[in-house]
Design an enzyme around this catalytic site. Structure first.
Site, short mmCIF file in Angstrom:
data_model
loop_
_atom_site.label_atom_id
_atom_site.label_comp_id
_atom_site.label_asym_id
_atom_site.label_seq_id
_atom_site.Cartn_x
_atom_site.Cartn_y
_atom_site.Cartn_z
N GLU A 129 0.86 -1.18 0.00
CA GLU A 129 0.00 0.00 0.00
C GLU A 129 0.90 1.23 0.00
OE1 GLU A 129 -3.11 -0.01 2.97
OE2 GLU A 129 -3.63 -2.07 2.44
N LEU B 194 14.50 -3.55 7.12
CA LEU B 194 15.30 -3.57 8.35
C LEU B 194 15.14 -2.24 9.09
CD1 LEU B 194 18.60 -5.33 7.21
CD2 LEU B 194 16.75 -6.29 8.60
N CYS C 50 -2.00 -6.89 6.02
CA CYS C 50 -1.37 -8.09 5.44
C CYS C 50 -0.50 -8.88 6.43
CB CYS C 50 -0.54 -7.69 4.24
SG CYS C 50 -1.51 -6.77 3.06
C1 UGA Z 1 2.90 -5.99 2.44
C2 UGA Z 1 4.02 -6.51 1.53
O1 UGA Z 1 5.14 -5.64 1.58
C3 UGA Z 1 3.51 -6.62 0.08
O2 UGA Z 1 4.52 -7.21 -0.73
C4 UGA Z 1 2.28 -7.52 0.08
O3 UGA Z 1 1.74 -7.68 -1.21
C5 UGA Z 1 1.22 -6.90 0.97
O4 UGA Z 1 1.75 -6.82 2.31
C6 UGA Z 1 0.01 -7.80 0.94
O5 UGA Z 1 0.08 -8.94 1.40
O6 UGA Z 1 -1.01 -7.40 0.34
P1 UGA Z 1 1.91 -3.57 3.05
O7 UGA Z 1 1.33 -4.26 4.23
O8 UGA Z 1 1.03 -2.74 2.20
O9 UGA Z 1 2.59 -4.66 2.06
O10 UGA Z 1 3.08 -2.61 3.52
P2 UGA Z 1 4.62 -2.79 3.94
O11 UGA Z 1 5.37 -1.70 3.30
O12 UGA Z 1 5.11 -4.15 3.69
O13 UGA Z 1 4.59 -2.50 5.52
C7 UGA Z 1 3.94 -3.38 6.42
C8 UGA Z 1 4.26 -2.99 7.85
O14 UGA Z 1 5.63 -3.24 8.14
C9 UGA Z 1 4.04 -1.50 8.16
O15 UGA Z 1 3.45 -1.37 9.43
C10 UGA Z 1 5.45 -0.91 8.16
O16 UGA Z 1 5.57 0.22 8.98
C11 UGA Z 1 6.23 -2.08 8.71
N1 UGA Z 1 7.65 -2.05 8.32
C12 UGA Z 1 8.03 -2.17 7.02
C13 UGA Z 1 8.62 -1.92 9.31
O17 UGA Z 1 8.29 -1.82 10.50
N2 UGA Z 1 9.93 -1.89 8.95
C14 UGA Z 1 10.33 -2.01 7.66
O18 UGA Z 1 11.57 -2.00 7.41
C15 UGA Z 1 9.36 -2.16 6.67
#
Ligand code: UGA
Length: 450
Positions: free
Chosen positions: A155, A253, A263
């Site tokens: 997203e 990371l 997700c």
């Molecule tokens: C995630 C996956 O990244 C996508 O590849 C997948 O398609 C999607 O889920 C899904 O299953 O539909 P999304 O949940 O939209 O995407 O966002 P992310 O950018 O992955 O972040 C998820 C969570 O992890 C957020 O709360 C973000 O703040 C956290 N996060 C992310 C961290 O705490 N540290 C990071 O280094 C990256």
């Protein structure tokens, strides 16, 4: 190519619009009539950067349509995509397949001949088979092949992820299905983006394994962050230092108050349940789920400690409510853990979020919502950064100082540097980094690549 996409949530709407952008004729269908009416009249029910313009262009050029009428929409569709929600069943922790099964039955009742149905929704291993059997039972006069095509869209960056993915995964079991999916994704293969063909169960499990692995990276770096904090190391440097190893890689990371969203929390739970069903437990994923839950629950306490152990009667300004920047999505956001706990402890919360406040108002009714970043911090005893929206990255600290009652900043996304904040006279708390104390000056210095 004629395509129908069932479900106009974050996944269905982005996928349908991007397929139209490839030049295909796409109809996006939803049972939610109000949503369809919004889309038909030029509105976009979700916030995803760039999506509104892409929808506008493709509808104006006649390739993208919206309809609540499934029967006429699916007639003459080469491919019907299922992109309906598979939310967590609160009783079992499993993915709720009610909507996808209902959509499959609706399709089966209304098609003739042979029909390809593609599952974009995230579904437990074995679902493609279940859906194929269900459709065949519903309509023995037609034939069905269910193809698994999981999405990997973040997203906030979904259009970029759709148009420039690292790979496309397709699970199917006939050459004809492979051929039609090859044709569908030709605009990407022309850009040398790989399409990986595998079986349906493998494609289904790839999706869960990918999300669980990314969630594991985050939970891991967060625990190392806790350790860094007490032993005088700096988590930003640790992440950079390990990320330069190509076997580890620098992405996912970034330490945080815990992962949220629609997700990772849902998919890690569902994977754990699937593994239990197959009597093959995923103990690492189980540990990740527990570590992340603990972390989110603990964040309010960190804020209370930074405020001197008591927030009763204190006014706390919170910047960022959505689970990540560039979305209006509040699902499983850490703000939903932090804010009620702070309120319970007697704090008065003032909050600002660029896109999430409309949804937040329904979930966090006692918060006072500000109309701008700086209004939010007016007279506050502390400022908390909860989501790393770009507009929070370049705050005017002179204005912040004037607005705040006390110069206390709690940055749960590490978007500022401890020494710089200390130099400006702020008491600054972040994650996984030592406080700026004279005895820790050396380790508080930012890592440098030369
Ligand atoms: C995630 C996956 O990244 C996508 O590849 C997948 O398609 C999607 O889920 C899904 O299953 O539909 P999304 O949940 O939209 O995407 O966002 P992310 O950018 O992955 O972040 C998820 C969570 O992890 C957020 O709360 C973000 O703040 C956290 N996060 C992310 C961290 O705490 N540290 C990071 O280094 C990256």
């Amino acid at each position: 190519m004629n395509i129908t996409v069932i479900g106009t949530g974050y996944v269905g709407l982005v996928s349908g619009t991007c397929f139209a952008e490839f030049g295909y004729r796409v109809t996006c269908v939803d049972v939610d009539i109000a949503k369809i009416e919004t889309l038909q009249t030029g509105g976009v029910p979700i916030y995803e950067p760039g999506l509104d313009l892409m929808i506008k262009r493709n509808t104006q050029e006649g390739r993208l349509h919206f309809s609540a009428d499934l029967v006429s929409s699916i007639a003459h569709s080469d491919l019907i995509f299922l992109a309906v929600g598979t939310p967590t069943d609160p009783q079992t922790g499993k993915a709720n397949l009610t909507y996808i099964k209902q959509a499959a039955v609706d399709i089966a009742q209304n098609v003739k001949g042979h029909q390809y149905v593609v599952i974009k929704s995230t579904v437990p291993v074995g679902t493609a088979k279940t859906i194929e059997v269900l459709m065949a039972q519903t309509n023995p006069h037609a034939t069905f092949e269910v193809i698994s095509n999981p999405e990997f869209l973040r997203e906030g960056a979904a259009i970029e992820d759709f148009m420039r993915p690292d790979r496309v995964v397709v699970g199917c079991h006939t050459t004809k299905a492979k051929t039609i999916m090859g044709k569908l994704y030709r605009p990407l293969t022309l850009l040398n983006i790989p399409v990986f063909y595998t079986s349906n169960p493998s494609a289904e499990l790839i999706k869960y394994a990918a999300n669980a692995f990314l969630a594991t990276k985050i939970a891991f770096i967060n625990e190392i962050g806790d350790l860094s904090e007490v032993c005088g190391a700096d988590i930003q440097d640790i992440a950079q230092g390990i990320g330069m190893d190509h076997r580890i890689g620098p992405k996912f990371l970034q330490t945080s108050p815990g992962y949220g969203g629609s997700c990772f929390p849902k998919d890690t739970l569902a994977l754990r349940e699937t593994a239990e069903d197959f009597n093959s437990p995923v103990t690492i994923v189980d540990a990740v789920i527990k570590a992340n839950d603990r972390r989110k629950a603990h964040m309010a306490d960190r804020i209370i400690q930074a405020c001197g152990g008591d927030v009763k009667g204190k006014r706390i300004a919170i910047l960022g409510l959505t689970f990540k920047p560039n979305t209006d999505d509040m699902r499983d956001s850490v703000s939903l853990d932090v804010i009620p706990t702070l309120e319970k402890a007697g704090a008065k919360i003032h909050a600002y979020d660029p896109k999430g406040m409309e949804e937040a108002q329904k979930l966090l009714p006692h918060v006072s919502y500000a109309s701008s970043v700086y209004e939010c911090m007016d007279g506050a005893d502390a400022l908390v950064i909860l989501t790393e929206w770009n507009i929070f990255r370049g705050l005017d600290w002179n204005v912040v100082k004037q607005k705040l009652k006390a110069s206390l900043i709690i940055d749960l996304r590490n978007i500022y540097h401890p020494q710089e904040m200390a130099d400006m006279g702020f008491a600054y708390h972040s994650l996984g980094r030592p406080g700026v104390r004279p005895d820790l000056q050396m380790v508080a210095t930012k890592g440098v690549v030369v």
